[in-house]
Design a protein around this motif. Structure first.
Motif, PDB file in Angstrom:
ATOM      1  N   ASN A 639      40.415  62.132  15.737  1.00  0.00           N
ATOM      2  CA  ASN A 639      39.561  61.279  16.501  1.00  0.00           C
ATOM      3  C   ASN A 639      38.003  61.698  16.363  1.00  0.00           C
ATOM      4  OD1 ASN A 639      41.771  60.496  17.794  1.00  0.00           O
ATOM      5  ND2 ASN A 639      41.463  61.975  19.722  1.00  0.00           N
ATOM      6  N   ALA A 640      37.593  62.715  16.149  1.00  0.00           N
ATOM      7  CA  ALA A 640      36.207  63.120  15.816  1.00  0.00           C
ATOM      8  C   ALA A 640      35.737  62.039  14.709  1.00  0.00           C
ATOM      9  CB  ALA A 640      35.992  64.385  15.479  1.00  0.00           C
ATOM     10  N   ILE A 641      36.593  62.088  13.623  1.00  0.00           N
ATOM     11  CA  ILE A 641      35.980  61.423  12.494  1.00  0.00           C
ATOM     12  C   ILE A 641      36.206  59.634  12.691  1.00  0.00           C
ATOM     13  CG2 ILE A 641      36.808  60.553   9.953  1.00  0.00           C
ATOM     14  CD1 ILE A 641      37.869  63.513   9.628  1.00  0.00           C
ATOM     15  N   LYS A 642      37.122  59.363  13.383  1.00  0.00           N
ATOM     16  CA  LYS A 642      37.117  57.921  13.403  1.00  0.00           C
ATOM     17  C   LYS A 642      36.224  57.400  14.655  1.00  0.00           C
ATOM     18  CE  LYS A 642      41.366  57.523  16.420  1.00  0.00           C
ATOM     19  NZ  LYS A 642      42.818  57.021  16.497  1.00  0.00           N
ATOM     20  N   TYR A 643      36.020  58.165  15.506  1.00  0.00           N
ATOM     21  CA  TYR A 643      35.057  57.670  16.407  1.00  0.00           C
ATOM     22  C   TYR A 643      33.600  57.872  16.265  1.00  0.00           C
ATOM     23  CZ  TYR A 643      39.536  56.667  19.260  1.00  0.00           C
ATOM     24  OH  TYR A 643      40.585  56.153  19.977  1.00  0.00           O
ATOM     25  N   SER A 644      33.322  58.485  15.221  1.00  0.00           N
ATOM     26  CA  SER A 644      32.122  58.869  14.771  1.00  0.00           C
ATOM     27  C   SER A 644      31.651  58.120  13.483  1.00  0.00           C
ATOM     28  CB  SER A 644      31.729  60.281  14.498  1.00  0.00           C
ATOM     29  OG  SER A 644      32.396  60.999  13.721  1.00  0.00           O
ATOM     30  N   LYS A 645      32.431  57.390  12.882  1.00  0.00           N
ATOM     31  CA  LYS A 645      32.229  56.711  11.603  1.00  0.00           C
ATOM     32  C   LYS A 645      30.901  55.722  11.624  1.00  0.00           C
ATOM     33  CE  LYS A 645      35.080  54.962   8.751  1.00  0.00           C
ATOM     34  NZ  LYS A 645      35.985  53.932   7.903  1.00  0.00           N
ATOM     35  N   LYS A 646      30.529  55.157  12.922  1.00  0.00           N
ATOM     36  CA  LYS A 646      29.400  54.278  12.946  1.00  0.00           C
ATOM     37  C   LYS A 646      28.075  55.294  12.947  1.00  0.00           C
ATOM     38  CE  LYS A 646      31.681  50.466  14.394  1.00  0.00           C
ATOM     39  NZ  LYS A 646      31.975  49.234  15.506  1.00  0.00           N
TER      40      LYS A 646
END
Length: 735
Positions: A639-646
């Motif tokens: 979750n941390a990686i995919k929701y901070s990609k931008k």
């Protein structure tokens, strides 16, 4: 657009079709051809034709930059596109022996070339005095003194008759909270102005353009001309010369103001307020001086953020300390309600309230100033009938629940944390009525006039005499820090109840029944839904082999196929959620270091990010089931990686702390974040936030994580801020 009482906040002020007349505008396309220009260009260059549309900019470059090399404007645009136009602006040029500034900005596919005089009306050298003024401004650490100093220093620098620090409230209205003025002028300190004076779209522009100059309210704006066949509207959001709303011009005239200048104050990327400057005669400030003044605003914004964050952190530390002490007391004392109410630190200390009521284990315990027993009983009935969320708060209770009018002196504000609706278990916090006399600059209701056709037309207020309004039945607002503190306390109470409550508790019986029903449901969807979904997917794939299918039909089949895959994934995750309840724990001593590193490597490949964006710090050993603990870290790190990609730059930190009771892992990111109103429901099944967009997910993962952690007799909670990122805390018992 006709502006009336229904659409004032929709006035298209970014596309006025005119500019202020103290400069002129030329707009060129990517090839250098003039597509728009202001009519008043002939007032500055009277030997040019009145219509330059279709002319290439190179034909007039010798006039607007006689000492510059050929094609210099194209070079400036190329440099600005590469390094930012703030690096090239302003460009010093010469028009008929007068020094001018050329300011370049981009608007869609066009480039705005704005020409302004390089000399201000004032003799003050703003750029030379700015350093000393900033030092004087920051001399005091007290927030109010900082604002007072800032108003004085800005007035010294730009010499306007009145300089105000104007702060916006949550509803958009504003208040003058600091002021420096000429001695003969009346004070406006403490006056409030309705939100319609600076409507929403204007506040949005103040976030983008940090300074705004209105040179002379009585000067006629110059129209912008273009070819008749050009239907594209010219967006002047980033223009320095953009004309002013006629309503706002009349508003300033009604105040007797001839010229205004504003500097935006930004806090956490939102508009906190303005340094609003008024002069009672026309005043012009050149671009370089305005940029220097903007620096004051940026430094004050940073100082505000630092001072405000410092104050917020002190409050948060106080609340956190109270929750931590209550957590220890609940695990130590035999009675949870005794632990929460009978010590020096109580539930009343986790927020700033006048009273609190704990309803637990059929006990009702009151602390501080609260409604009486009968009033509380009615309030609980109202809560059961009207409050759905586990956390509810308002600062105007009697406006929602009329019976609260009788005790508004102690409970105009209420925060309700629901522990168990079935067992009538709650924590209530009450804030007293905060009588407030709001001093408005004139009646805040804007007057309405009727035109000859009967339309109701908005008229800017003419009277600015002080108009007082007494606000009753309202408490101080509940702050974000208080909300987070209560969410954390609720989690600690739930944990203590789970640790100490026996099988006789109704809640455990209901949970057991719910788990059994979920198991039955899980097996039902496994057997009864998987087969038809597989059939749907198979038939869709067979149909997709037909080469004669139309593109629209093929697209529909692809969506059916993708939908079947998504439903299969959801079924699988629900089954996984159900299995956790039946699975036996295999506890062992774990060193999560390699486990976490492996997850980071795999997830970085899946989401195509550099593993270096994840910083792994302390990873102390824990006790747990290897498979389940691995699932917890995989889900939260994913979750941390995919929701901070931008995020740019993307930053994820994995760390842990150890004390004598537990090991607490933290996984932090700087991604989308979670709206505070959604925090209480973050770990609920099928719950997804509004801001995730098209990011994949089913809303089951965090529910699985919470169930695993609770099975380990641990705790999990989250601290998050919308647009700033999230930090998940995972606590493992050491025993």
């Amino acid at each position: 657009m006709n502006i009336d009482v229904t659409n004032c906040d929709k006035e298209p002020i970014h596309i006025p079709g005119k500019i202020q007349s103290h400069g002129f505008l030329i707009v060129i396309d990517a090839n250098g051809y003039i597509k728009y220009h202001s009519e008043n260009i002939v007032n500055y260059l009277n030997d040019l034709p009145a219509n330059l549309l279709g002319t290439h900019i190179s034909t007039i470059e010798p006039i607007i930059g006689k000492n510059e090399p050929p094609n210099f404007i194209n070079h400036l645009i190329t440099l600005g596109k590469s390094n930012g136009f703030e690096q090239t602006n302003p460009f010093n040029t010469d028009l008929r022996g007068r020094p001018f500034h050329l300011i370049i900005s981009q608007s869609a596919d066009y480039y705005l070339l704005e020409f302004e005089s390089a000399r201000s009306d004032s003799n003050t050298d703003v750029q030379r005095t700015i350093g000393r003024s900033i030092s004087e401004m920051l001399v005091d650490k007290n927030l109010q003194n900082l604002l007072n100093n800032s108003a004085i220093q800005v007035k010294n620098v730009i010499g306007y008759d009145r300089v105000m620090v104007y702060r916006f409230a949550e509803d958009g209205h504003g208040e003058v909270i600091a002021e420096a003025r000429n001695a003969e002028l009346p004070s406006w300190l403490g006056l409030h102005y309705p939100a319609s004076d600076i409507p929403k779209q204007a506040r949005e522009l103040y976030k983008k353009s940090l300074t705004r100059l209105i040179v002379d309210v009585n000067a006629e704006p110059s129209a912008i001309i273009t070819d008749a066949d050009n239907t594209q509207v010219l967006d002047l959001t980033d223009s320095q010369l953009r004309a002013v709303s006629p309503i706002h011009i009349q508003y300033l005239k009604n105040m007797g103001v001839a010229s205004s200048f504003s500097i935006s104050l930004i806090y956490k990327q939102e508009l906190w307020g303005l340094i609003a400057c008024h002069n009672y005669s026309p005043r012009y400030i050149d671009f370089r001086s305005r940029e220097s003044a903007k620096l004051i605003g940026q430094i004050l914004s940073s100082a505000l953020e630092f001072r405000q964050d410092e104050e917020n952190q002190q409050v948060m530390d106080r609340y956190k300390s109270a929750v931590d002490q209550l957590s220890r007391l609940m695990l130590k004392d035999s009675s949870i309600e005794f632990a929460l109410t009978a010590h020096d630190i109580s539930v009343l200390d986790v927020v700033d309230a006048g009273g609190a009521v704990l309803m637990l284990e059929e006990n009702v315990i009151k602390i501080g100033e609260t409604p009486n027993d009968d009033q509380l009983k009615e309030l609980v009935n109202w809560t059961k009938a009207n409050v759905i969320d586990s956390l509810y708060y308002t600062n105007r209770l009697s406006g929602i629940y009329s019976a609260a009018e009788a005790y508004k002196d102690v409970a105009s504000g209420v925060m309700i944390s629901t522990l168990s609706r079935e067992l009538d278990e709650y924590v209530f916090w009450f804030k007293p009525e905060q009588l407030e006399v709001v001093k408005w600059a004139g009646n805040p209701e804007k007057p309405v006039e009727t035109d000859v056709e009967g339309n109701r037309i908005l008229s800017p207020r003419n009277s600015f005499e002080e108009w007082s309004q007494t606000v009753t039945a309202t408490s101080a607002n509940w702050t974000n820090e208080e909300i987070k503190s209560v969410i954390r306390l609720r989690s600690e109470i739930a944990y203590a109840l789970n640790q100490k409550a026996g099988a006789i508790r109704l809640l455990n019986e209901k949970l057991k029944q719910a788990y059994e029903e979920l198991d039955t449901f899980s097996f039902t969807i496994s057997h009864d839904l998987k087969n038809p979904i597989s059939a749907i997917k198979s038939y869709a794939q067979i149909l997709m082999r037909d080469k004669e299918l139309k593109p629209q039909a093929m697209k529909a089949l692809e969506r059916i196929n993708a939908g079947a895959d998504k439903m299969n994934n959801m079924i699988q995750e629900v089954l996984e959620y159900s299995r956790i309840g039946r699975s036996e724990l295999i506890l062992s001593d774990l060193d999560p270091t390699s486990m976490i590193a492996e997850h980071v490597r795999e997830l970085s490949l899946i989401y195509e990010v550099d593993p270096a964006v994840v910083t792994i710090r302390n990873t102390p050993p824990i006790k747990g089931d290897p498979v389940m603990v691995s699932q917890v870290f995989a889900n939260v790190i994913s979750n941390a990686i995919k929701y901070s990609k931008k995020a740019s730059p993307q930053q994820i930190v994995i760390d842990a702390t150890v004390d004598d009771r537990e090991v607490v892992y933290t996984i932090s990111d700087n991604g989308l974040g979670i709206d505070i109103k959604h925090l209480p429901r973050v770990f609920e099944l099928f719950n997804r936030m509004d801001n995730v967009g098209d990011i994949e997910g089913t809303g089951v993962g965090l529910a699985i994580v919470k169930r695993i952690i609770e099975k380990h007799r641990g705790k999990i909670w989250v601290d998050s801020e919308l647009g700033k990122g999230s930090t998940f805390y995972i606590a493992f018992n050491k025993a």
